[in-house]
Design an enzyme around this catalytic site. Structure first.
Site, PDB file in Angstrom:
ATOM      1  N   ARG A 130       0.811  -1.219   0.000  1.00 45.70           N
ATOM      2  CA  ARG A 130       0.000   0.000   0.000  1.00 45.70           C
ATOM      3  C   ARG A 130       0.846   1.271   0.000  1.00 45.70           C
ATOM      4  NH1 ARG A 130      -2.902  -3.636   3.168  1.00 45.70           N
ATOM      5  NH2 ARG A 130      -1.963  -2.747   5.024  1.00 45.70           N
ATOM      6  N   GLU A 150       3.550 -10.207  15.472  1.00 43.59           N
ATOM      7  CA  GLU A 150       2.913 -10.831  16.639  1.00 43.59           C
ATOM      8  C   GLU A 150       2.680 -12.317  16.424  1.00 43.59           C
ATOM      9  OE1 GLU A 150      -1.674  -9.822  16.404  1.00 43.59           O
ATOM     10  OE2 GLU A 150      -0.461  -8.040  15.997  1.00 43.59           O
TER      11      GLU A 150
END
Length: 176
Positions: free
Chosen positions: A63, A100
């Site tokens: 993006r 994570e």
């Protein structure tokens, strides 16, 4: 301009449980599809960086490519992509970072930047800061001495900015 920026911010859609349960994803596609919002973003960022001497805009996959290329054009600068492994055809520098849920890696061509470049590092989102911190390390591997770091959206509660460990100016257009 402030009202137009607020309208653009308000058009960002929350997508619940994407890409996994418990995440509220900030979807900028609803903002980008509106030509008025897109023009507001481009003009705002152009005005912010037009006098900084930018020679290269570096966009993060994927993006960061959207506005990164437009900003490069407007700033009369080159565009350099930072990509996932296996996407760049020539010799690269790489940097691993922790997510994570595991580890990831990004790459930049070794000949993409030099110490003489003034870089605008751009991405759509600053969340936990892992990708951005790794990108800043890639700039250092390329010898970059002067850079500006910009995000469209920063999720302040995740404190990703704290992980950037840089002397470069860091700015985000929208904060959540």
């Amino acid at each position: 301009m402030e009202a137009r920026l607020q309208e653009a911010k308000d058009s960002i859609r929350d997508v619940i449980d994407f890409p996994k349960e418990g995440i509220v994803f900030k979807d900028i596609t609803t903002m980008l599809k509106d030509e008025k919002h897109l023009a507001t973003l481009v003009e705002t960022l152009y005005e912010q960086y037009k006098d900084k001497g930018i020679t290269k805009v570096v966009g993060l996959e994927s993006r960061g490519f959207i506005l990164g290329t437009v900003l490069a054009y407007k700033l009369n600068a080159g565009f350099v992509p930072i990509r996932k492994p296996g996407k760049l055809p020539a010799a690269t520098y790489s940097e691993k970072y922790t997510l994570e849920y595991g580890e990831d890696e990004i790459h930049i061509h070794q000949d993409a930047l030099s110490e003489d470049d003034v870089v605008l590092l751009h991405d759509d989102l600053l969340a936990t800061g892992g990708t951005a911190a790794a990108s800043i390390k890639l700039l250092a591997k390329c010898g970059v001495n002067k850079a500006f770091v910009n995000f469209l959206v920063e999720l302040d509660f995740l404190k990703g900015r704290d992980k950037l460990n840089t002397n470069f100016e860091v700015d985000s257009l929208f904060h959540f």
